[in-house]
Design a protein around this motif. Structure first.
Motif, PDB file in Angstrom:
ATOM      1  N   ARG A   1       0.835  -1.214   0.000  1.00  0.00           N
ATOM      2  CA  ARG A   1       0.000   0.000   0.000  1.00  0.00           C
ATOM      3  C   ARG A   1       0.864   1.256   0.000  1.00  0.00           C
ATOM      4  N   THR A   2       1.948   1.229   0.785  1.00  0.00           N
ATOM      5  CA  THR A   2       2.857   2.391   0.844  1.00  0.00           C
ATOM      6  C   THR A   2       3.514   2.597  -0.520  1.00  0.00           C
ATOM      7  N   LEU A   3       3.891   1.478  -1.162  1.00  0.00           N
ATOM      8  CA  LEU A   3       4.518   1.585  -2.487  1.00  0.00           C
ATOM      9  C   LEU A   3       3.548   2.197  -3.493  1.00  0.00           C
ATOM     10  N   ARG A   4       2.265   1.841  -3.376  1.00  0.00           N
ATOM     11  CA  ARG A   4       1.270   2.415  -4.302  1.00  0.00           C
ATOM     12  C   ARG A   4       1.126   3.914  -4.039  1.00  0.00           C
ATOM     13  N   LEU A   5       1.159   4.285  -2.746  1.00  0.00           N
ATOM     14  CA  LEU A   5       1.025   5.711  -2.388  1.00  0.00           C
ATOM     15  C   LEU A   5       2.209   6.535  -2.885  1.00  0.00           C
ATOM     16  N   LEU A   6       3.391   5.887  -2.932  1.00  0.00           N
ATOM     17  CA  LEU A   6       4.609   6.594  -3.378  1.00  0.00           C
ATOM     18  C   LEU A   6       4.431   7.187  -4.771  1.00  0.00           C
ATOM     19  N   ASN A   7       3.555   6.553  -5.564  1.00  0.00           N
ATOM     20  CA  ASN A   7       3.343   7.040  -6.931  1.00  0.00           C
ATOM     21  C   ASN A   7       2.747   8.438  -6.988  1.00  0.00           C
ATOM     22  N   GLU A   8       2.262   8.939  -5.835  1.00  0.00           N
ATOM     23  CA  GLU A   8       1.741  10.316  -5.811  1.00  0.00           C
ATOM     24  C   GLU A   8       2.894  11.314  -5.969  1.00  0.00           C
ATOM     25  N   VAL A   9       4.092  10.937  -5.489  1.00  0.00           N
ATOM     26  CA  VAL A   9       5.226  11.882  -5.482  1.00  0.00           C
ATOM     27  C   VAL A   9       5.549  12.391  -6.904  1.00  0.00           C
ATOM     28  N   PRO A  10       5.849  11.491  -7.877  1.00  0.00           N
ATOM     29  CA  PRO A  10       6.168  12.020  -9.209  1.00  0.00           C
ATOM     30  C   PRO A  10       4.973  12.692  -9.866  1.00  0.00           C
ATOM     31  N   GLY A  11       3.756  12.225  -9.568  1.00  0.00           N
ATOM     32  CA  GLY A  11       2.556  12.821 -10.169  1.00  0.00           C
ATOM     33  C   GLY A  11       2.403  14.283  -9.758  1.00  0.00           C
ATOM     34  N   VAL A  12       2.474  14.528  -8.438  1.00  0.00           N
ATOM     35  CA  VAL A  12       2.312  15.902  -7.934  1.00  0.00           C
ATOM     36  C   VAL A  12       3.470  16.776  -8.412  1.00  0.00           C
ATOM     37  N   ALA A  13       4.702  16.250  -8.311  1.00  0.00           N
ATOM     38  CA  ALA A  13       5.874  17.048  -8.717  1.00  0.00           C
ATOM     39  C   ALA A  13       5.780  17.407 -10.203  1.00  0.00           C
ATOM     40  N   ALA A  14       5.398  16.444 -11.060  1.00  0.00           N
ATOM     41  CA  ALA A  14       5.318  16.717 -12.503  1.00  0.00           C
ATOM     42  C   ALA A  14       4.249  17.765 -12.793  1.00  0.00           C
ATOM     43  N   ALA A  15       3.098  17.672 -12.104  1.00  0.00           N
ATOM     44  CA  ALA A  15       2.018  18.651 -12.343  1.00  0.00           C
ATOM     45  C   ALA A  15       2.515  20.053 -11.988  1.00  0.00           C
ATOM     46  N   LEU A  16       3.167  20.185 -10.827  1.00  0.00           N
ATOM     47  CA  LEU A  16       3.649  21.514 -10.407  1.00  0.00           C
ATOM     48  C   LEU A  16       4.713  22.039 -11.379  1.00  0.00           C
ATOM     49  N   ILE A  17       5.606  21.137 -11.817  1.00  0.00           N
ATOM     50  CA  ILE A  17       6.683  21.542 -12.733  1.00  0.00           C
ATOM     51  C   ILE A  17       6.097  22.062 -14.043  1.00  0.00           C
ATOM     52  N   VAL A  18       5.111  21.344 -14.581  1.00  0.00           N
ATOM     53  CA  VAL A  18       4.526  21.764 -15.867  1.00  0.00           C
ATOM     54  C   VAL A  18       3.838  23.129 -15.714  1.00  0.00           C
TER      55      VAL A  18
END
Ligand code: HEM
Length: 147
Positions: free
Chosen positions: A122-139
Motif C-alpha cells: 500500500r505504501t509503495l502504491r502511495l509513493l506514486n503520488e510523489v512524481p505525479g504531484v511534482a510533474a504537475a507543479l513543474i509543468v
C-alpha cells in the motif's frame, strides 16, 4: 544566425520533453514492479526475474533519461537566460526532489535484490503520488511561469 539559434532552442526543447516522458514513465513504473516483486515468494525464480526487470528499467530507461533531462534542461536554461527567473528556481527545487526520489527508488531496488522488503504494498502504491504531484507543479511552473 538568429534562425539557427531559434531552431536549436526548439530541438533542445523537443529532446527535453521526450526524455521527461521517458523519465516520468520509468518513475511511475518502478514502484509498480516493486509491488509485484513483493507478491512473489522469497528466494523463488520469480523473485530473481523481478530483480532483473527492475535493474534493466533503471539501467536502460531511468538513469539515462534523468541524465539527458538534466543536460537538455540546463542547456535550455542557458539558451534562454532563464537562470535569473523565479519559476526556474522553484522548478529546479522540484526536480531535485524528483531526482532524490529516483535515488531512493534505486536504493529500494538494491534492498529488494538483497531479499529485504521494508515497505508494505500500500505504501509503495502511495509513493506514486510523489512524481505525479511534482510533474504537475513543474509543468504549471514552466508553462504559466507565475513568477
Ligand atoms: C532537470 C532540470 C531541468 C531544467 C534545468 C529544466 C529547464 C527547462 C527550461 C529552461 C525550459 C524552457 C522554458 C521556456 O521555453 O521558456 C524547459 C521546458 C520544459 N520543461 Fe524542463 N527542466 C528540467 C526538468 C524538467 C522536468 C523534470 C520536467 C517535467 C516533469 C520538465 C518539463 C518541461 C516542459 C513540459 C517544458 C516545455 C514547456 C513549454 O515551453 O511548453 N522539465 N525546461
Amino acid at each position: 544566425m538568429q534562425d539557427v539559434l531559434a531552431m536549436t532552442y526548439y530541438w533542445l526543447k523537443a529532446g527535453h520533453v521526450i526524455f521527461v516522458i521517458f523519465w516520468m514513465a520509468g518513475l511511475f513504473m518502478l514502484p509498480r514492479l516493486f509491488v509485484y516483486h513483493q507478491e512473489s515468494a522469497p528466494d523463488s525464480p520469480d523473485q530473481a526475474l523481478w530483480v532483473d526487470r527492475e535493474r534493466k528499467l533503471l539501467r536502460i530507461i531511468l538513469n539515462p533519461s534523468m541524465i539527458v533531462v538534466w543536460l537538455l534542461g540546463l542547456a535550455l536554461a542557458v539558451s534562454t537566460g532563464a537562470f535569473t527567473q523565479g519559476w526556474l528556481h522553484a522548478k529546479l527545487l522540484l526536480v531535485l526532489v524528483l531526482s532524490g526520489y529516483h535515488g531512493y527508488l534505486a536504493g529500494y531496488a538494491r534492498k529488494l535484490a538483497r531479499g529485504e522488503r521494508p515497505l508494505a504494498g500500500r505504501t509503495l502504491r502511495l509513493l506514486n503520488e510523489v512524481p505525479g504531484v511534482a510533474a504537475a507543479l513543474i509543468v504549471v511552473l514552466v508553462v504559466v511561469k507565475p513568477f
